[in-house]
Enzyme design. Structure first.
Site, PDB file in Angstrom:
ATOM      1  N   CYS A  96       0.838  -1.200   0.000  1.00 29.82           N
ATOM      2  CA  CYS A  96       0.000   0.000   0.000  1.00 29.82           C
ATOM      3  C   CYS A  96       0.875   1.252   0.000  1.00 29.82           C
ATOM      4  CB  CYS A  96      -0.968  -0.038   1.175  1.00 29.82           C
ATOM      5  SG  CYS A  96      -2.318   1.161   1.051  1.00 29.82           S
ATOM      6  N   HIS A 202      -3.686  -5.495   1.224  1.00 26.46           N
ATOM      7  CA  HIS A 202      -2.988  -5.781   2.483  1.00 26.46           C
ATOM      8  C   HIS A 202      -3.020  -7.277   2.829  1.00 26.46           C
ATOM      9  CE1 HIS A 202      -2.298  -1.639   3.958  1.00 26.46           C
ATOM     10  NE2 HIS A 202      -3.400  -1.351   3.285  1.00 26.46           N
ATOM     11  N   GLU A 204      -1.152  -8.755   4.875  1.00 28.06           N
ATOM     12  CA  GLU A 204      -0.874  -8.903   6.303  1.00 28.06           C
ATOM     13  C   GLU A 204      -2.139  -8.871   7.153  1.00 28.06           C
ATOM     14  OE1 GLU A 204      -0.684  -4.383   5.757  1.00 28.06           O
ATOM     15  OE2 GLU A 204      -0.546  -6.227   4.570  1.00 28.06           O
TER      16      GLU A 204
END
Length: 240
Positions: A96, A202, A204
């Protein structure tokens, strides 16, 4: 096998650094979270790492454009060392705002512009690995990845996406609706070596099944975890 030393690079306003650190730890890394400024003062921490991730967020509040100030910190303070890091075969990931940073440092091709619809967008998306990609971060990933986006400047721009794809530098595409108007549905790109990857979504934030909004209905199984990107990167670093 010993754990791989890794660093998560942050700037003022970064807000996904601990999420990235957790993903790396689950993938088998020993992680340190360090600001770009502290790395400039102590560059040995970058030299000692085998994996590096520029975390997402809103560095410097994006006050002068997404990622611009953090990119200046990295370029002016660590530009040569980042190039050396990749030159030694060590994987580097930007997520990002981190993708925006790496594109501004010229470690990745293209640029990121405002979402086509003109609004900040936060939703879950589905990503496909591009079969001909040279990215070490996505190698061997066959199933789609489910993860969220959260950005206002995520529209990937490149003057010749066909040549980028032919060179193996398109790593990920949106299988779901293209949320930001990125050219050729591109969600992630890599450098010519395949060691540097930037993506807007994302991964994660989908490292355990219960993070998926439909996990109680069977959505987001193990095959679709974003964790696989971190596992692949760490596995590559273990071979160095």
């Amino acid at each position: 096998m010993s754990r791989v030393p890794a660093i998560v690079i942050t700037g003022p306003g970064t807000n996904r650094d601990r999420d990235v650190a957790t993903a790396l730890e689950l993938a088998g890394a020993d992680v340190r979270i360090l600001s770009a400024r502290s790395l400039v003062d102590n560059p040995r921490h970058l030299d000692e790492a085998r994996v590096a991730v520029v975390a997402g967020g809103f560095s410097y509040a994006d006050s002068l454009g997404a990622g611009r100030m953090l990119a200046l910190d990295l370029t002016l303070g660590l530009g040569d060392r980042l190039q050396d890091f990749v030159g030694k075969g060590r994987p580097l990931l930007g997520i990002c705002n981190g993708f925006q940073v790496l594109s501004r440092t010229s470690l990745l091709p293209g640029s990121l512009g405002h979402n086509a619809q003109g609004d900040f967008d936060c939703r879950w998306v589905v990503l496909d690995r591009v079969e001909r990609s040279n990215s070490i971060w996505t190698k061997g990933i066959d199933d789609p990845i489910h993860c969220p986006i959260a950005h206002g400047e995520g529209r990937y721009v490149h003057p010749d996406p066909a040549s980028l794809a032919a060179a193996g530098q398109v790593a990920l595409r949106y299988r779901s609706t293209n949320p930001n108007g990125s050219v050729d549905d591109i969600a992630g790109v890599t450098d010519p070596t395949g060691l540097v990857l930037g993506l807007m979504p994302h991964p994660e934030n989908h490292i355990v099944r219960r993070q998926h909004p439909h996990h109680r209905r069977g959505g987001g199984g193990a095959a679709h975890l974003g964790l696989r990107i971190f596992e692949t990167g760490v596995a590559h670093a273990k071979q160095l």
